[in-house]
Design an enzyme around this catalytic site. Sequence first.
Site, PDB file in Angstrom:
ATOM      1  N   GLU A  89       1.336  -9.849  -4.526  1.00  0.00           N
ATOM      2  CA  GLU A  89       0.528 -11.054  -4.670  1.00  0.00           C
ATOM      3  C   GLU A  89      -0.567 -10.921  -5.717  1.00  0.00           C
ATOM      4  OE1 GLU A  89      -1.011 -12.386  -0.843  1.00  0.00           O
ATOM      5  OE2 GLU A  89       0.799 -11.543   0.027  1.00  0.00           O
ATOM      6  N   CYS A 332      -5.402 -10.512   2.005  1.00  0.00           N
ATOM      7  CA  CYS A 332      -4.438  -9.641   1.330  1.00  0.00           C
ATOM      8  C   CYS A 332      -3.101  -9.579   2.049  1.00  0.00           C
ATOM      9  CB  CYS A 332      -4.946  -8.212   1.399  1.00  0.00           C
ATOM     10  SG  CYS A 332      -5.860  -7.715   0.028  1.00  0.00           S
TER      11      CYS A 332
HETATM   12  N1  SAH Z   1      -7.362  -0.755  -1.161  1.00  0.00           N
HETATM   13  C1  SAH Z   1      -8.525  -1.298  -1.791  1.00  0.00           C
HETATM   14  C2  SAH Z   1      -8.328  -2.661  -2.436  1.00  0.00           C
HETATM   15  C3  SAH Z   1      -7.495  -3.685  -1.726  1.00  0.00           C
HETATM   16  S1  SAH Z   1      -8.158  -4.569  -0.370  1.00  0.00           S
HETATM   17  C4  SAH Z   1      -9.678  -1.327  -0.815  1.00  0.00           C
HETATM   18  O1  SAH Z   1      -9.485  -0.977   0.332  1.00  0.00           O
HETATM   19  O2  SAH Z   1     -10.784  -1.654  -1.220  1.00  0.00           O
HETATM   20  C5  SAH Z   1      -9.445  -5.582  -1.007  1.00  0.00           C
HETATM   21  C6  SAH Z   1     -10.544  -5.845   0.004  1.00  0.00           C
HETATM   22  O3  SAH Z   1     -10.100  -6.739   1.041  1.00  0.00           O
HETATM   23  C7  SAH Z   1     -11.019  -4.587   0.710  1.00  0.00           C
HETATM   24  O4  SAH Z   1     -12.416  -4.594   0.799  1.00  0.00           O
HETATM   25  C8  SAH Z   1     -10.373  -4.739   2.084  1.00  0.00           C
HETATM   26  O5  SAH Z   1     -11.005  -3.945   3.030  1.00  0.00           O
HETATM   27  C9  SAH Z   1     -10.512  -6.231   2.292  1.00  0.00           C
HETATM   28  N2  SAH Z   1      -9.683  -6.793   3.348  1.00  0.00           N
HETATM   29  C10 SAH Z   1      -8.433  -6.471   3.717  1.00  0.00           C
HETATM   30  N3  SAH Z   1      -8.013  -7.197   4.768  1.00  0.00           N
HETATM   31  C11 SAH Z   1      -9.030  -8.032   5.068  1.00  0.00           C
HETATM   32  C12 SAH Z   1      -9.211  -9.040   6.056  1.00  0.00           C
HETATM   33  N4  SAH Z   1      -8.272  -9.325   6.940  1.00  0.00           N
HETATM   34  N5  SAH Z   1     -10.396  -9.689   6.069  1.00  0.00           N
HETATM   35  C13 SAH Z   1     -11.362  -9.418   5.154  1.00  0.00           C
HETATM   36  N6  SAH Z   1     -11.250  -8.482   4.209  1.00  0.00           N
HETATM   37  C14 SAH Z   1     -10.095  -7.790   4.164  1.00  0.00           C
END
Ligand code: SAH
Length: 344
Positions: A89, A332
């Site tokens: 995505e 995500c």
């Molecule tokens: N792996 C990296 C980048 C991808 S995720 C990381 O962990 O930073 C991008 C951001 O979205 C991260 O801060 C992650 O913790 C957050 N994220 C993932 N799922 C989420 C959700 N359900 N609600 C809010 N933030 C979320």
Amino acid sequence: MTELTGLFLSELTDWCKERKLPGFRAKQIFKWIHQGVDFDGMTNLPLSLREQLKQEAIAQPVRIIHERRSKIDDTVKFLFGLKDGNCVEGVLMHYHHGYTLCISTQVGCRMGCTFCASTLDGCVRSLTAGEMLAEVLLANQFLGEKGKVGHIVLMGSGEPLDNYDNVIQFLKLVSHPDGVNIGMRHVSLSTCGVVDKIYRLMEENLQLTLSVSLHAPNDAIRRQIMPIANTYAIDELMDAVRAYVRKTGRRVVFEYALIDQLNSRPEHARELASLVGGMQCHVNLIPLNYVDERHLRPATPEAVQLFLKTLEERRISATIRREMGSDIGGACGQLRRSVLEGKA
Ligand code: SAH
């Protein structure tokens, strides 16, 4: 087949030399590729060369297979199809300062954060530098006359520091003056906190913004939701971030998703304030995006406001992240999952 999208100009020049093609052809091809043009559209190349290239190389390793436009704001969510049938995505957001593209760095993710939809089936594979660049090129093509991607955030599916070499190659390509030329100051890289790679990134001396997904003020809570916290203690993570700030002079952003009860009470805010107090940083508060398969609930709007106020009282720079495209599967990995499951 060679994927030309991921090659530096010097590598493309060597590739052309092996085929007895003059250096200026490499430059022409490089420019076209970075405009997102396929071989048929490379009009300053002889037809025979275009045919030869089609036999031997790939200019466009990715295509858009699905797009969803938000009715609330200008956000567009893309599902990008890769040559091997996998998909990832990307999200295009329109801010007053221009277009920001959120890209994926891996198909799935192996970090296992309990609130995240991207990691539910683990990591299928890492994206190549060319595939990441293609996400940007496709978004630019999609925009056409409306504009160009000006900012990039590596916050789609995947852990960028778990795909280190390809991500660095991508960053160098995307900031190339003859390419899309997006400066490192317009790039944010988000990590769940892979400490040894943060030190490595620090040595690259790039001017990008490092975002650290913190989501907890202490190890006990962090370990409940982020498996990486079992490998690196929060103190080690903070040491790495402090070293990064010292070396690069760049302010770090901490991402903090507010989950009902778990990490969003005032005592958590106080603990977070003492953890990051005195650092050159900004805290980005994100109301948790609810994911069907996960059983964590977002904090209430009142709890979010109180959390922000508690940080501000302690002079911590913090904001609540504006929700974009909440009607099109904001979190995500949600669009990919719904397409894989035939729900889109
Ligand atoms: N792996 C990296 C980048 C991808 S995720 C990381 O962990 O930073 C991008 C951001 O979205 C991260 O801060 C992650 O913790 C957050 N994220 C993932 N799922 C989420 C959700 N359900 N609600 C809010 N933030 C979320």
